[in-house]
Design a protein around this motif. Structure first.
Motif, PDB file in Angstrom:
ATOM      1  N   ILE A  60       0.838  -1.205   0.000  1.00 26.68           N
ATOM      2  CA  ILE A  60       0.000   0.000   0.000  1.00 26.68           C
ATOM      3  C   ILE A  60       0.875   1.258   0.000  1.00 26.68           C
ATOM      4  CG2 ILE A  60      -1.678   1.289   1.370  1.00 26.68           C
ATOM      5  CD1 ILE A  60      -2.973  -1.090   0.625  1.00 26.68           C
ATOM      6  N   ASN A  61       0.440   2.269  -0.727  1.00 24.74           N
ATOM      7  CA  ASN A  61       1.069   3.580  -0.715  1.00 24.74           C
ATOM      8  C   ASN A  61      -0.053   4.613  -0.845  1.00 24.74           C
ATOM      9  OD1 ASN A  61       2.620   5.864  -0.955  1.00 24.74           O
ATOM     10  ND2 ASN A  61       3.947   5.047  -2.550  1.00 24.74           N
ATOM     11  N   LEU A  62      -0.632   5.021   0.300  1.00 22.40           N
ATOM     12  CA  LEU A  62      -1.757   5.965   0.319  1.00 22.40           C
ATOM     13  C   LEU A  62      -1.244   7.377   0.551  1.00 22.40           C
ATOM     14  CD1 LEU A  62      -4.185   3.985   2.639  1.00 22.40           C
ATOM     15  CD2 LEU A  62      -4.327   4.179   0.168  1.00 22.40           C
ATOM     16  N   ARG A  63      -1.641   8.307  -0.289  1.00 22.27           N
ATOM     17  CA  ARG A  63      -1.239   9.707  -0.149  1.00 22.27           C
ATOM     18  C   ARG A  63      -2.476  10.539   0.185  1.00 22.27           C
ATOM     19  NH1 ARG A  63       3.968  10.361  -2.761  1.00 22.27           N
ATOM     20  NH2 ARG A  63       4.431   8.405  -3.799  1.00 22.27           N
ATOM     21  N   ALA A 109       0.242  13.815   4.072  1.00 18.73           N
ATOM     22  CA  ALA A 109       0.601  12.559   4.733  1.00 18.73           C
ATOM     23  C   ALA A 109       0.709  11.459   3.687  1.00 18.73           C
ATOM     24  CB  ALA A 109      -0.443  12.192   5.785  1.00 18.73           C
ATOM     25  N   ASN A 110       1.568  10.494   3.988  1.00 17.24           N
ATOM     26  CA  ASN A 110       1.759   9.355   3.105  1.00 17.24           C
ATOM     27  C   ASN A 110       1.881   8.118   3.985  1.00 17.24           C
ATOM     28  OD1 ASN A 110       2.263   7.793   0.838  1.00 17.24           O
ATOM     29  ND2 ASN A 110       4.431   8.248   0.823  1.00 17.24           N
ATOM     30  N   LEU A 111       0.986   7.155   3.790  1.00 17.51           N
ATOM     31  CA  LEU A 111       0.982   5.931   4.581  1.00 17.51           C
ATOM     32  C   LEU A 111       1.396   4.764   3.694  1.00 17.51           C
ATOM     33  CD1 LEU A 111      -1.150   4.971   7.430  1.00 17.51           C
ATOM     34  CD2 LEU A 111      -1.255   3.374   5.554  1.00 17.51           C
ATOM     35  N   GLU A 112       2.436   4.039   4.101  1.00 17.09           N
ATOM     36  CA  GLU A 112       2.932   2.897   3.339  1.00 17.09           C
ATOM     37  C   GLU A 112       2.899   1.666   4.232  1.00 17.09           C
ATOM     38  OE1 GLU A 112       6.515   4.117   0.748  1.00 17.09           O
ATOM     39  OE2 GLU A 112       6.515   5.489   2.466  1.00 17.09           O
ATOM     40  N   SER A 113       2.535   0.525   3.640  1.00 18.13           N
ATOM     41  CA  SER A 113       2.467  -0.715   4.394  1.00 18.13           C
ATOM     42  C   SER A 113       2.533  -1.906   3.440  1.00 18.13           C
ATOM     43  CB  SER A 113       1.162  -0.773   5.194  1.00 18.13           C
ATOM     44  OG  SER A 113       1.058  -1.986   5.902  1.00 18.13           O
ATOM     45  N   PRO A 114       3.101  -3.014   3.898  1.00 20.89           N
ATOM     46  CA  PRO A 114       3.131  -4.200   3.047  1.00 20.89           C
ATOM     47  C   PRO A 114       1.772  -4.890   2.921  1.00 20.89           C
ATOM     48  CG  PRO A 114       4.312  -4.609   5.086  1.00 20.89           C
ATOM     49  CD  PRO A 114       3.914  -3.175   5.094  1.00 20.89           C
TER      50      PRO A 114
END
Length: 189
Positions: free
Chosen positions: A48-51, A64-69
């Motif tokens: 995931i790469n949510l901006r 904000a930027n949220l990244e997760s496998p």
């Protein structure tokens, strides 16, 4: 006698089928939930790469930027949320594009409240190279605010290292408070 028995069986089977046919409801919510258990996620996403952006006139700025496998989507619940069981990297940007980075082993984003619950080895790193460690921290997306009611440890590149039990800060880390604190510091005359 055999014919009478056969007719009786046909009548019974017909009565059961007709009863079942008319007893079915056509509730669209129930139809959508077929095969989806309430305790299971409705979706799963990987890498995931949510901006999160803020529109100023016609130019959008990343705040904000949220990244997760891995992300599990529980929007099928009354109080919907998204779960990040394999950790997250949350980058929070200010107006000058400087970023604070928050790392955590686990996170939950509550959709109705825009609150992110960060848990397990939470680390906040500022552009000034200050580092805050906690077991749990919350990020309020609406107010752009970080807070924790759990013990925190601050290691500063400047002079403000210490421990505390309550933490409260804006995302720029310009205005922060550590309550019930203890530690060492350098005071200027």
């Amino acid at each position: 006698m055999k014919t009478k028995f056969l007719h009786t069986n046909i009548y019974i089977v017909t009565a059961i089928v007709v009863t079942m046919f008319f007893s079915c409801k056509k509730d669209i919510n129930e139809i959508q939930q077929i095969g989806v258990l309430q305790n299971q996620p409705i979706g799963e996403a990987k890498n995931i790469n949510l901006r999160y952006t803020e529109a100023a006139d016609t130019i959008g700025r990343v705040i904000a930027n949220l990244e997760s496998p891995k992300m599990l989507d529980y929007s099928n619940r009354d109080f919907s949320f998204s779960e990040f069981p394999n950790g997250v990297r949350l980058s929070l940007y200010d107006e000058n594009n400087k970023k604070n980075v928050v790392l955590a082993d686990y996170a939950i984003v509550y959709n109705a409240t825009d609150l992110i619950d960060l848990q397990g080895n939470v680390i906040l790193i500022t552009p000034q190279k200050d580092t805050l460690f906690a077991d749990q921290m919350y990020y309020d997306q609406k107010r752009e605010w970080l807070f924790s009611n759990h013990p925190v440890q601050l290691k500063s590149a400047q002079s403000r290292s210490g421990h505390g039990d309550i933490f409260d800060a804006d995302t720029k880390f310009n205005n922060y408070t550590i309550l019930e604190g203890r530690g060492q510091g350098i005071l200027k005359d």
